[in-house]
Write an enzyme that holds these catalytic residues in place. Structure first.
Site, PDB file in Angstrom:
ATOM      1  CB  SER A 152      -0.885   0.011   1.260  1.00 37.42           C
ATOM      2  OG  SER A 152      -1.518   1.264   1.444  1.00 37.42           O
ATOM      3  CE1 TYR A 165      -4.473  -2.091   4.852  1.00 35.34           C
ATOM      4  CE2 TYR A 165      -3.495   0.062   4.454  1.00 35.34           C
ATOM      5  CZ  TYR A 165      -4.040  -1.112   3.972  1.00 35.34           C
ATOM      6  OH  TYR A 165      -4.134  -1.313   2.610  1.00 35.34           O
TER       7      TYR A 165
END
Length: 268
Positions: A152, A165
């Site tokens: 990401s 995350y």
């Protein structure tokens, strides 16, 4: 066809994972969708609408070692081989350094990082065994084994309220590099893909929220949210012979976000 590649896509029932499964099936590969959501997994199989001999759904909790073992066993039982792993399964739980519960931190890392490691390790061990048992050690006729880990932009940049995350995705980048170095002598490539703002469940509701949409556009030079198919295309490239000399890298599909050192003006 006996020469079809076999692709495992974790978290393959929805979003980017589903788009990857769809793309590989369109390219003529066989696909195993591994997902913890049984209802979504069965729905994905129906939606893909291909012959049952080309696709398999396996209920999988990537954070559980026995479940990962079962995924590998069922894949080999049906297709007899594994050529590519797309390590896509992931969750997000909001919370920052001051308010994130430790159990929630552990849940995110158990799926996003520990789970990715366990699946990649199991698949890599199978690939190495296949290579060691091959009559040809030259590498010229080896199957193009590879692993693609879903990272990401948040592995590089940070948002205060998704701490677990982004920690997990930073770990994915290092997992990718470390495994790429270890597996390079076998000709197994390991790369990552780092999405930016993509139309998935994680961004649900943004389209109906003008302020949130404007914020995303302001940090994205291309000025839009991407479709999961656009990420799947990069995954397919990294899994193809066209990427035969790429390993240990992460390609960011972010509309220019990581290149940006300021926010873009509102274009409306």
């Amino acid at each position: 066809m006996a020469d079809r590649r076999v692709i495992i896509v974790t978290g393959g029932a929805k979003g980017i994972g589903y788009a990857c499964a769809d793309r590989f099936l369109e390219d003529g590969d066989n696909v195993v969708i591994a997902d913890i959501d049984k209802q979504a997994g069965k729905a994905a199989i129906e939606k893909l609408a291909v012959d049952e001999d080309r696709v398999l759904y396996v209920a999988t909790d990537v954070s559980d070692k026995l479940s990962v073992h079962n995924l590998i066993a069922e894949t080999l039982g049906k297709f007899g081989r594994i050529d590519v792993l797309v390590n896509n399964a992931g969750i997000i739980i909001k919370g920052g350094a001051l308010d994130l519960d430790v159990d929630d931190f552990d849940k995110v890392l158990a799926v996003n990082l520990r789970g990715a490691f366990m699946v990649a390790q199991a698949v890599a061990r199978h690939m190495v065994e296949e290579i060691d048992n091959s009559d040809d050690r030259s590498g010229r006729t080896r199957r193009p084994f590879c692993i693609v880990n879903m990272s990401s932009v948040n592995a590089v940049v940070a948002i205060a309220d998704i701490l677990a995350y982004e920690v997990s995705k930073g770990g994915i980048n290092q997992l990718t590099k470390g495994m790429a170095l270890e597996l390079a002598p076998y000709g197994i490539r390991v790369n990552g893909v780092g999405p930016g703002s993509i139309k998935t469940d994680m961004l649900a509701g943004v389209a109906e929220n003008p302020a949130a949409l404007d914020m995303i556009h302001s940090r994205t030079p291309l000025g839009r949210i991407a479709h999961p198919d656009e990420v799947a295309s990069v995954v397919a490239f990294l899994a193809s012979a066209d990427a035969s000399y790429i390993t240990g890298e992460c390609i960011y599909v972010d509309g220019g976000r990581l290149a940006l050192n300021y926010v873009m003006a509102n274009r409306d």
